[in-house]
Each structure stands twice: as structure tokens, then as C-alpha cells.
Design a protein around this motif. Sequence first.
Motif, PDB file in Angstrom:
ATOM      1  N   GLU A   1       0.796  -1.266  -0.008  1.00  0.00           N
ATOM      2  CA  GLU A   1      -0.133  -0.002  -0.090  1.00  0.00           C
ATOM      3  C   GLU A   1       0.836   1.304  -0.177  1.00  0.00           C
ATOM      4  O   GLU A   1       0.580   2.341  -0.576  1.00  0.00           O
ATOM      5  CB  GLU A   1      -0.895   0.079   1.143  1.00  0.00           C
ATOM      6  N   SER A   2       2.089   1.153   0.659  1.00  0.00           N
ATOM      7  CA  SER A   2       2.869   2.428   0.790  1.00  0.00           C
ATOM      8  C   SER A   2       3.529   2.726  -0.520  1.00  0.00           C
ATOM      9  O   SER A   2       3.616   3.992  -0.908  1.00  0.00           O
ATOM     10  CB  SER A   2       4.085   1.914   1.646  1.00  0.00           C
ATOM     11  N   TYR A   3       3.521   1.802  -1.630  1.00  0.00           N
ATOM     12  CA  TYR A   3       4.282   2.148  -2.973  1.00  0.00           C
ATOM     13  C   TYR A   3       2.917   2.871  -3.389  1.00  0.00           C
ATOM     14  O   TYR A   3       3.182   3.827  -4.450  1.00  0.00           O
ATOM     15  CB  TYR A   3       4.280   0.703  -3.675  1.00  0.00           C
ATOM     16  N   LEU A   4       1.566   2.501  -3.522  1.00  0.00           N
ATOM     17  CA  LEU A   4       0.503   3.232  -3.977  1.00  0.00           C
ATOM     18  C   LEU A   4       0.513   4.789  -3.540  1.00  0.00           C
ATOM     19  O   LEU A   4       0.155   5.529  -4.295  1.00  0.00           O
ATOM     20  CB  LEU A   4      -0.661   2.457  -3.913  1.00  0.00           C
ATOM     21  N   ILE A   5       0.715   4.739  -2.386  1.00  0.00           N
ATOM     22  CA  ILE A   5       0.482   5.839  -1.700  1.00  0.00           C
ATOM     23  C   ILE A   5       1.802   6.917  -2.099  1.00  0.00           C
ATOM     24  O   ILE A   5       1.734   8.148  -2.143  1.00  0.00           O
ATOM     25  CB  ILE A   5       0.807   5.947   0.059  1.00  0.00           C
ATOM     26  N   GLN A   6       3.100   6.353  -2.349  1.00  0.00           N
ATOM     27  CA  GLN A   6       4.278   7.149  -2.481  1.00  0.00           C
ATOM     28  C   GLN A   6       4.039   7.584  -4.265  1.00  0.00           C
ATOM     29  O   GLN A   6       4.272   8.791  -4.417  1.00  0.00           O
ATOM     30  CB  GLN A   6       5.371   6.094  -2.751  1.00  0.00           C
ATOM     31  N   MET A   7       3.226   6.659  -5.065  1.00  0.00           N
ATOM     32  CA  MET A   7       2.934   7.052  -6.485  1.00  0.00           C
ATOM     33  C   MET A   7       2.176   8.376  -6.070  1.00  0.00           C
ATOM     34  O   MET A   7       2.368   9.273  -6.940  1.00  0.00           O
ATOM     35  CB  MET A   7       2.266   6.161  -7.108  1.00  0.00           C
ATOM     36  N   ARG A   8       0.974   8.401  -5.536  1.00  0.00           N
ATOM     37  CA  ARG A   8      -0.080   9.484  -5.308  1.00  0.00           C
ATOM     38  C   ARG A   8       0.749  10.867  -4.836  1.00  0.00           C
ATOM     39  O   ARG A   8       0.552  11.668  -5.238  1.00  0.00           O
ATOM     40  CB  ARG A   8      -0.907   8.940  -4.313  1.00  0.00           C
ATOM     41  N   ASP A   9       1.647  10.567  -3.719  1.00  0.00           N
ATOM     42  CA  ASP A   9       2.295  11.745  -3.366  1.00  0.00           C
ATOM     43  C   ASP A   9       3.025  12.374  -4.260  1.00  0.00           C
ATOM     44  O   ASP A   9       3.375  13.769  -4.105  1.00  0.00           O
ATOM     45  CB  ASP A   9       3.149  11.381  -2.194  1.00  0.00           C
ATOM     46  N   GLN A  10       3.971  11.632  -5.025  1.00  0.00           N
ATOM     47  CA  GLN A  10       4.723  12.246  -5.980  1.00  0.00           C
ATOM     48  C   GLN A  10       3.854  13.219  -7.145  1.00  0.00           C
ATOM     49  O   GLN A  10       4.380  14.038  -7.671  1.00  0.00           O
ATOM     50  CB  GLN A  10       5.460  10.995  -7.143  1.00  0.00           C
ATOM     51  N   VAL A  11       2.563  12.456  -7.445  1.00  0.00           N
ATOM     52  CA  VAL A  11       1.975  13.149  -8.417  1.00  0.00           C
ATOM     53  C   VAL A  11       1.239  14.507  -7.511  1.00  0.00           C
ATOM     54  O   VAL A  11       1.460  15.773  -8.469  1.00  0.00           O
ATOM     55  CB  VAL A  11       0.702  12.251  -8.854  1.00  0.00           C
ATOM     56  N   ARG A  12       0.837  14.241  -6.616  1.00  0.00           N
ATOM     57  CA  ARG A  12       0.342  15.549  -5.818  1.00  0.00           C
ATOM     58  C   ARG A  12       1.321  16.709  -5.380  1.00  0.00           C
ATOM     59  O   ARG A  12       0.968  17.615  -5.927  1.00  0.00           O
ATOM     60  CB  ARG A  12      -0.158  15.096  -4.347  1.00  0.00           C
ATOM     61  N   ASN A  13       2.477  15.967  -5.227  1.00  0.00           N
ATOM     62  CA  ASN A  13       3.459  17.173  -4.977  1.00  0.00           C
ATOM     63  C   ASN A  13       4.144  17.885  -6.305  1.00  0.00           C
ATOM     64  O   ASN A  13       3.967  19.225  -6.316  1.00  0.00           O
ATOM     65  CB  ASN A  13       4.737  16.677  -4.450  1.00  0.00           C
ATOM     66  N   THR A  14       4.116  17.368  -7.229  1.00  0.00           N
ATOM     67  CA  THR A  14       4.544  17.807  -8.546  1.00  0.00           C
ATOM     68  C   THR A  14       3.389  18.760  -9.084  1.00  0.00           C
ATOM     69  O   THR A  14       3.603  19.850  -9.426  1.00  0.00           O
ATOM     70  CB  THR A  14       4.764  16.826  -9.670  1.00  0.00           C
ATOM     71  N   LEU A  15       2.238  18.479  -9.078  1.00  0.00           N
ATOM     72  CA  LEU A  15       0.908  19.184  -9.594  1.00  0.00           C
ATOM     73  C   LEU A  15       0.643  20.423  -8.681  1.00  0.00           C
ATOM     74  O   LEU A  15       0.304  21.513  -9.119  1.00  0.00           O
ATOM     75  CB  LEU A  15      -0.357  18.244  -9.567  1.00  0.00           C
ATOM     76  N   PHE A  16       0.870  20.454  -7.389  1.00  0.00           N
ATOM     77  CA  PHE A  16       0.800  21.442  -6.296  1.00  0.00           C
ATOM     78  C   PHE A  16       1.958  22.658  -6.842  1.00  0.00           C
ATOM     79  O   PHE A  16       1.304  23.715  -6.848  1.00  0.00           O
ATOM     80  CB  PHE A  16       0.826  21.139  -5.024  1.00  0.00           C
ATOM     81  N   ILE A  17       3.121  22.332  -7.088  1.00  0.00           N
ATOM     82  CA  ILE A  17       3.958  23.214  -7.453  1.00  0.00           C
ATOM     83  C   ILE A  17       3.823  23.897  -8.769  1.00  0.00           C
ATOM     84  O   ILE A  17       3.770  25.011  -8.902  1.00  0.00           O
ATOM     85  CB  ILE A  17       5.321  22.645  -7.638  1.00  0.00           C
ATOM     86  N   ALA A  18       2.967  22.973  -9.905  1.00  0.00           N
ATOM     87  CA  ALA A  18       2.741  23.778 -11.219  1.00  0.00           C
ATOM     88  C   ALA A  18       1.644  24.424 -10.766  1.00  0.00           C
ATOM     89  O   ALA A  18       1.409  25.725 -11.459  1.00  0.00           O
ATOM     90  CB  ALA A  18       2.556  22.368 -12.087  1.00  0.00           C
TER      91      ALA A  18
END
Length: 431
Positions: A388-405
Motif C-alpha cells: 500500500e505504501s507504494y501506491l501512496i508514494q505514487m500518489r504523493d509524487q503526483v500530488r507534490n508535482t501538481l501542487f507546485i505547477a
Amino acid sequence: MPGNDVFISYSRKDQPFVRTLDAAFRKLNQNPWVDWDDIQKGEEWWAAIQKGIEGASLFVFVISPDSIASAVCQDEINYAAQHNKRFLPIVRREGFDHKRVHPRISSHNWLFFRETDDFDTAFQELQKAISTDLDYVRDHTRLLVRAIEWQSKGHNPSYLLRGVDLKEAEEWLTNGANREPQPTDLQTQYVNASAKAEVLKLKAQQKARWTVVLTTVLANLALSIGAGIWFYQSSMNAAVQKVETDMVKALRMGTVGTNGDDFAALANRPTSDGNPPINNPLYLDHQKWLAAVRTVFPDTFVRTYVDGGPGKVRWVGDLSRDMVEGRVKTRFLEPFNAENSERDAFSGKETILMIPYKDELGNWISASGPIRNANGQIVGGMRVDYKESYLIQMRDQVRNTLFIAYLIILIWLLLLSLIILRSLRPIDETH
């Protein structure tokens, strides 16, 4: 035929014939574009050739062994083809390799001006071909010249079409869909850009500048927010979809590559102490195959199992026995409380669980499917897990990138809106 409606492309060895052809044109008050200067190819010379081709409605190519072999003639053909010129090939001398004839030349009917042919008859045929749909062809040339000029001026809007010119160009573009030569991409862009500019001009005349600006700013903000929300959801869904796709690919790779007969034989050889039968070549080959699957999909955990009775399965293959990953290691043919997804494999189903669940081995998302023998019978199942941590990690990466953009875009939109609003003044209605 005013101007240079005809461009003649030829080899220097055919110049005497071309002079005869040029004289015949001029007797009819036609002025073809012909390059009489036998000079080395250079930038200024080639620019003149290009302008001659652009400004001519018809491209006459004199076919001979020398013109077919000429690199300059090939360049002229390519440039004319780039601008969808009407081609009129005429054969002066034969003896050339037909395989070397440019496709734009070979695809047209040829007129024959050989020494054995009657020149006057052939020239009448040439005039008939030139006159066919000539008004449409001339409009093609006129629009092409203007479009090239617009492009060369950096798409300066002052070179766009307006009024009657634009209306006629739009009609020509519509009619040109099923005619030859067809409109070029540049001509289409030019007419569309002209139409767009005309629409914008009319809209600007119908609304006050403040209303247009405020509406535009508010619309941009709304669209940006809406697009941001949509893109965020799409990106998150794409991240989950990628994990799911990789998991299914790993499962199918694993089940397809597993020898069901060997797997069944391995599962029917329990050990007395539950330790894996490391001396059994079937076990070693099976573990190697699971390792190969993990090599392709390194974030997966792959296990295989057989029916362990009601509500249970027994683990057969498990890479965690050979790896130190902080994961609970199963024993060979150890019973395990099965999820419905694992039991579904025995009925031939592929089951995907993307909602994380918890079992005695940890928190997972997984995919399970059947293993079959050579006769197609189900002899076991395979389970592919992601933490589950891998899925969370993937979502966090997308969320962090999009937030900055999104933050950068929002700041830019606010600053741009402020600049526009402060730079404009109300329209002085007295002028």
C-alpha cells in the motif's frame, strides 16, 4: 496568361528545346519562368528559384535522362510538391530509368514532345491541360504567395486576409477539398488565421474593452481552476491505473510462463518441516521464474499457491524466502487464510483489488489469477502484490508535482490579470 503562370524545370542539355517551348508560349502572350543562367547553386539563386515556383500556377517538368538524374531538378520538384503545385510533365528524351522518376512526376499523365512528335499538336495539348480549371489554380497560387509572405513576416496580422478576399478564400478552401492541386497546410493555416482574426475583430467591436478584459480574466481563472481539478483527478487516476496495469501485466507474465504440470508436481511433494525443498529442481526453476517476473516488475511481490481447503490456500512459491525485505516469509505449503480474490483463481477468474486491504502479511493491493496445466486445468493460483505504501508514494509524487505547477500557474494568472487591468483605461466614448 499574365505574369509567370508557368515554371519550366529542365536539364541544361535540353535548353534548345526549352527555348523553342518558351518562344511558343510568348507567341500567345504568355511569359513562363525559365532559369537561363547556368550558374552554381547558391543561396540567392535558389531563393529566386523558390520565388519562381511559388509564383507560378503550373510546374512544367521536361523529362529526359539528364533531368531525371539532376539533383537541382529533384530539388525543384520537391519544392513544388511541398506547395501542392499542379504538375505537367512533358517527355523530351527517353532512355531514362523509370524507377528514378520522382513520384510526383510519375503519378501524372505525360505529354510527349520528342523529336519524332509533332510539336504543334503536342503544344496544343499542353495548352489544353494548362487551361483546365485555370482560375482555381491561379487562386491557389495567389493564396500561396500571400500565405508565404505572411509566414515570412512572422505571422504579422497585417498580412492577413479581410473582407471580400477572406470570404473568397474561404469558399476556395472549401471547394479545394476535392480538387487538384489541393490546398497546402500553410494555406489552410493562413485562411483559418485570417478568419479567426476577423472574428476577434468583430467581437472587439461589439463589446466594451473592460467587459472583454474582465470576462477573459474571470474565464481564465475559472478554466484554470476547473482544468486544474480535472487534471489532478486525471493524473491521480493515471498513477493508480499505471500501478494496476503493471500489476496485471506481471500477473499474466507470471501465469503464462509458469509450467502448470511442473507446478502441480511440485505442490504434491510436501516437506516434513515446512522448509522449501531447495534440492528440488522444480522448486528452483519455479523460484527463478518468479524472480524473472520481479526483474521486469521490481516493485511487485509474487507468490503462488494451491488449494488449502475451505477458506485457505497453501503457499508454493515465494521470493521472500530468498530475500531480506522486512516481509513475513511463508513456509513451503504453509496454510494461509485466503481472500476471496485468491479463491477466485480456482474458478478461473482474474481478480484485481485496488482498494488497499490488510492481512496477516501486511497492507496490500493485489491481483490474482489461475495457473493451468497443459490440458487447461486449473492447478493453482498466482498472486501479485504491491505494498500500500507504494501506491501512496505514487500518489504523493503526483500530488507534490501538481501542487507546485498549480501554484506557479495561479500566481502567473493573478499577476497577468493585474497587469492587464491596470494597463487599460475606460474607452473615451467621445472619440
